[in-house]
Design a protein around this motif. Structure first.
Motif, mmCIF file in Angstrom:
data_model
loop_
_atom_site.group_PDB
_atom_site.id
_atom_site.type_symbol
_atom_site.label_atom_id
_atom_site.label_comp_id
_atom_site.label_asym_id
_atom_site.label_seq_id
_atom_site.Cartn_x
_atom_site.Cartn_y
_atom_site.Cartn_z
ATOM 1 N N ASP A 213 58.813 42.159 32.672
ATOM 2 C CA ASP A 213 58.426 42.021 34.073
ATOM 3 C C ASP A 213 56.913 42.169 34.206
ATOM 4 O OD1 ASP A 213 59.945 42.169 36.972
ATOM 5 O OD2 ASP A 213 57.961 43.076 37.024
ATOM 6 N N ILE A 214 56.299 41.283 34.991
ATOM 7 C CA ILE A 214 54.841 41.319 35.134
ATOM 8 C C ILE A 214 54.414 41.867 36.502
ATOM 9 C CG2 ILE A 214 54.414 39.517 33.438
ATOM 10 C CD1 ILE A 214 53.999 37.559 35.791
ATOM 11 N N GLY A 215 55.302 42.599 37.167
ATOM 12 C CA GLY A 215 54.915 43.257 38.403
ATOM 13 C C GLY A 215 53.742 44.196 38.191
ATOM 14 N N HIS A 216 52.719 44.116 39.025
ATOM 15 C CA HIS A 216 51.449 44.842 39.017
ATOM 16 C C HIS A 216 50.344 44.053 38.325
ATOM 17 C CE1 HIS A 216 53.175 49.162 39.813
ATOM 18 N NE2 HIS A 216 53.460 48.291 40.781
ATOM 19 N N ILE A 217 50.694 42.936 37.666
ATOM 20 C CA ILE A 217 49.618 42.107 37.098
ATOM 21 C C ILE A 217 48.787 41.521 38.228
ATOM 22 C CG2 ILE A 217 50.822 39.864 37.014
ATOM 23 C CD1 ILE A 217 48.634 41.290 34.202
ATOM 24 N N GLU A 218 49.426 41.331 39.393
ATOM 25 C CA GLU A 218 48.735 40.721 40.530
ATOM 26 C C GLU A 218 47.602 41.590 41.071
ATOM 27 O OE1 GLU A 218 51.951 43.308 42.174
ATOM 28 O OE2 GLU A 218 51.864 41.788 40.587
ATOM 29 N N THR A 219 47.688 42.893 40.817
ATOM 30 C CA THR A 219 46.640 43.812 41.286
ATOM 31 C C THR A 219 45.788 44.345 40.135
ATOM 32 O OG1 THR A 219 48.253 45.625 41.252
ATOM 33 C CG2 THR A 219 47.902 44.502 43.347
ATOM 34 N N LYS A 220 45.870 43.691 38.998
ATOM 35 C CA LYS A 220 45.041 44.002 37.827
ATOM 36 C C LYS A 220 45.273 45.415 37.287
ATOM 37 C CE LYS A 220 41.190 40.828 38.748
ATOM 38 N NZ LYS A 220 39.719 40.720 38.893
ATOM 39 N N GLN A 221 46.490 45.886 37.414
ATOM 40 C CA GLN A 221 46.810 47.187 36.819
ATOM 41 C C GLN A 221 46.921 47.038 35.300
ATOM 42 O OE1 GLN A 221 47.040 50.110 38.683
ATOM 43 N NE2 GLN A 221 46.191 48.696 40.203
ATOM 44 N N PRO A 222 46.663 48.085 34.543
ATOM 45 C CA PRO A 222 46.757 47.978 33.081
ATOM 46 C C PRO A 222 48.195 47.942 32.566
ATOM 47 C CG PRO A 222 46.180 50.223 33.719
ATOM 48 C CD PRO A 222 46.126 49.397 34.982
ATOM 49 N N HIS A 223 49.147 48.381 33.402
ATOM 50 C CA HIS A 223 50.553 48.369 32.985
ATOM 51 C C HIS A 223 51.420 47.914 34.142
ATOM 52 C CE1 HIS A 223 50.941 52.055 35.335
ATOM 53 N NE2 HIS A 223 49.904 52.546 34.666
ATOM 54 N N ASN A 224 52.657 47.526 33.824
ATOM 55 C CA ASN A 224 53.539 47.006 34.862
ATOM 56 C C ASN A 224 54.227 48.143 35.618
ATOM 57 O OD1 ASN A 224 55.699 47.897 33.269
ATOM 58 N ND2 ASN A 224 56.693 45.920 33.168
ATOM 59 N N LEU A 225 55.115 47.795 36.525
ATOM 60 C CA LEU A 225 55.757 48.805 37.366
ATOM 61 C C LEU A 225 56.666 49.742 36.573
ATOM 62 C CD1 LEU A 225 58.592 47.131 39.505
ATOM 63 C CD2 LEU A 225 57.636 46.129 37.442
ATOM 64 N N ASP A 226 57.030 49.372 35.354
ATOM 65 C CA ASP A 226 57.841 50.232 34.490
ATOM 66 C C ASP A 226 57.005 50.862 33.381
ATOM 67 O OD1 ASP A 226 60.274 49.740 35.897
ATOM 68 O OD2 ASP A 226 60.389 47.776 34.927
ATOM 69 N N THR A 227 55.716 50.931 33.580
ATOM 70 C CA THR A 227 54.730 51.585 32.706
ATOM 71 C C THR A 227 54.579 50.926 31.339
ATOM 72 O OG1 THR A 227 56.190 53.261 31.699
ATOM 73 C CG2 THR A 227 55.234 53.787 33.859
ATOM 74 N N VAL A 228 54.898 49.651 31.248
ATOM 75 C CA VAL A 228 54.655 48.920 30.001
ATOM 76 C C VAL A 228 53.244 48.346 30.050
ATOM 77 C CG1 VAL A 228 55.381 47.039 28.484
ATOM 78 C CG2 VAL A 228 57.087 48.320 29.801
ATOM 79 N N ASP A 229 52.410 48.718 29.094
ATOM 80 C CA ASP A 229 51.044 48.236 29.020
ATOM 81 C C ASP A 229 51.038 46.719 28.838
ATOM 82 O OD1 ASP A 229 48.026 49.046 28.412
ATOM 83 O OD2 ASP A 229 48.641 47.504 26.963
ATOM 84 N N PHE A 230 50.236 46.015 29.636
ATOM 85 C CA PHE A 230 50.248 44.557 29.592
ATOM 86 C C PHE A 230 49.727 44.004 28.265
ATOM 87 C CE2 PHE A 230 50.474 44.703 34.339
ATOM 88 C CZ PHE A 230 51.633 43.945 34.459
ATOM 89 N N LYS A 231 48.789 44.681 27.636
ATOM 90 C CA LYS A 231 48.305 44.228 26.330
ATOM 91 C C LYS A 231 49.409 44.368 25.282
ATOM 92 C CE LYS A 231 43.402 45.212 27.146
ATOM 93 N NZ LYS A 231 42.215 46.001 26.720
ATOM 94 N N LEU A 232 50.143 45.480 25.355
ATOM 95 C CA LEU A 232 51.261 45.659 24.442
ATOM 96 C C LEU A 232 52.341 44.624 24.726
ATOM 97 C CD1 LEU A 232 52.900 47.205 22.297
ATOM 98 C CD2 LEU A 232 53.671 48.733 24.136
ATOM 99 N N MET A 233 52.615 44.381 26.007
ATOM 100 C CA MET A 233 53.630 43.395 26.373
ATOM 101 C C MET A 233 53.304 42.034 25.766
ATOM 102 S SD MET A 233 54.843 42.045 30.149
ATOM 103 C CE MET A 233 55.146 43.697 30.781
ATOM 104 N N LYS A 234 52.033 41.666 25.809
ATOM 105 C CA LYS A 234 51.639 40.388 25.227
ATOM 106 C C LYS A 234 51.973 40.346 23.737
ATOM 107 C CE LYS A 234 47.620 37.460 24.323
ATOM 108 N NZ LYS A 234 46.150 37.313 24.433
#
Length: 382
Positions: free
Chosen positions: A104-125
């Motif tokens: 889930d990419i919720g919070h990417i829209e506000t440039k947060q470093p992790h999503n709403l379930d605390t998964v880091d977006f860099k790690l997710m990638k």
């Protein structure tokens, strides 16, 4: 023979002539197939990897259906991926990984470093790239914050009409929300020089009331405009070409409800439905049979692949043979391409067994069913 008599080719030129004719017809066939494939997809400029993914999704149903899990490699019961490990509760129990990976990419829209379930977006990638490398399928949901209040997706303040073209928040939605989504989607590329294709499933469960894009917060026409404008902006404005778009309502009260918010075939590549168990096994079995029959009918009429886009029983506190006697028994002949079980957040909120959980033995039996496709099975489908 007729051509050689009329043209009088030298013998050494004949093989070249025949090869040219063969390549011409093969080329025409390839172009025709590509044209037909393009007609099926929302994005006429979709990358070749997207077409490959689409064809793979369609091919799955010839073997059965794929098993998927949300955040499967990001965390599980008693562990969280810090970037130095790679595992899943599914693998720890059954010895194989899911064939479909949900993120889930919720919070990417506000440039947060992790999503709403605390998964880091860099790690997710990294996890998405790994899943793709292993021939898994990636599906992305999106729980964006309410653009009007900046609160969570579950803040049902009416907002949709304001973010549509001409609305007071349209610029914010376009220039912040969608621009950040597009940037992340476009980062999922250059893996061995290729783009990573994903199934994108925004604004799901719109026929329920609990999200700001839900049925109590916007009209069907407003929702349809939101979907169409979102898809158009991602493709035309931000040049996102590595995505298939999936439309997925929640469980149905009546058959025609599935299409109440449907934006049109030109804006949808795949169909889904979210079906969770909230009461008895018998009630859930009836729900699966009824709603998947509706999904199958619509999918066949539209010639679109379809899936059980979210499913499961929170806590697995029902019968020990739930996997084979409740879930599989009622979905195996439905024609779905996959079923995605929701996430394993903690012992009070999980959908897939962890080691020694009471349904783990039955889950192993389920994994061994020939028509239930985990990652090793999916690797064989091209």
């Amino acid at each position: 023979m007729i051509y050689t008599k009329k043209i009088h080719f030298d013998n050494y030129l004949l093989p070249i002539f025949y090869l040219s004719v063969l390549l011409f017809f093969c080329s025409c066939k390839s172009v025709n197939n590509l044209s037909q494939s393009h007609l099926l997809l929302v994005d006429s400029n979709a990358k070749s990897q997207v077409h490959t993914l689409y064809n793979k999704i369609k091919s799955i149903t010839k073997k059965g259906y794929a098993f998927g899990h949300q955040d499967a490699t990001a965390y599980g019961i008693g562990w969280k991926n810090n970037g130095s490990i790679y595992k899943s509760d599914v693998n720890l129990v059954a010895g194989d990984f899911p064939g479909v990976y949900g993120f889930d990419i919720g919070h990417i829209e506000t440039k947060q470093p992790h999503n709403l379930d605390t998964v880091d977006f860099k790690l997710m990638k990294k996890l998405i790239l790994k899943a793709h490398k292993d021939n898994g399928i990636i599906t992305l949901s999106w729980h964006p914050n309410n653009p009007k209040t900046n609160k969570s997706s579950w803040d049902t303040t009416s907002t949709v009409k304001d973010i549509l073209k001409g609305g007071i928040l349209h610029s914010k939605y376009k220039e912040e929300y969608l621009k950040n989504v597009a940037k992340y989607l476009k980062q999922l590329n250059k893996f061995l020089g290729k783009d990573v294709p994903v199934v994108f499933r925004p604004f799901h469960e719109m026929n329920g009331w609990w999200f700001w894009w839900g049925n109590k917060s916007c009209t069907p026409d407003e929702y349809k405009r939101l979907w169409r404008e979102t898809v158009t902006l991602l493709i035309k404005e931000y040049n996102v070409h590595n995505v298939l778009f999936m439309y997925s309502p929640n469980l149905l009260n009546k058959g025609q409800q599935f299409l109440d918010y449907y934006p049109g075939d030109k804006y949808v590549d795949l169909l889904g439905i979210d079906l969770y168990q909230y009461s008895s096994d018998e009630d859930y079995a009836n729900t699966l049979k009824k709603d998947l029959a509706i999904l199958k009918k619509i999918g066949n009429e539209k010639n679109m692949p379809y899936a059980l886009s979210e499913a499961g029983l929170d806590g697995l506190n029902s019968s020990d043979d739930w996997w084979t006697n409740v879930l599989d028994k009622n979905i195996k002949d439905s024609g779905i391409s996959w079923v995605l079980l929701w996430r394993n957040a903690r012992k009070s909120h999980f959908y897939v067994p962890y080691k020694n959980q009471k349904t783990s033995s039955n889950f192993i039996q389920y994994q061994k069913l020939p028509h239930v496709l985990f990652l090793n099975d999916l690797k064989k489908i091209k």
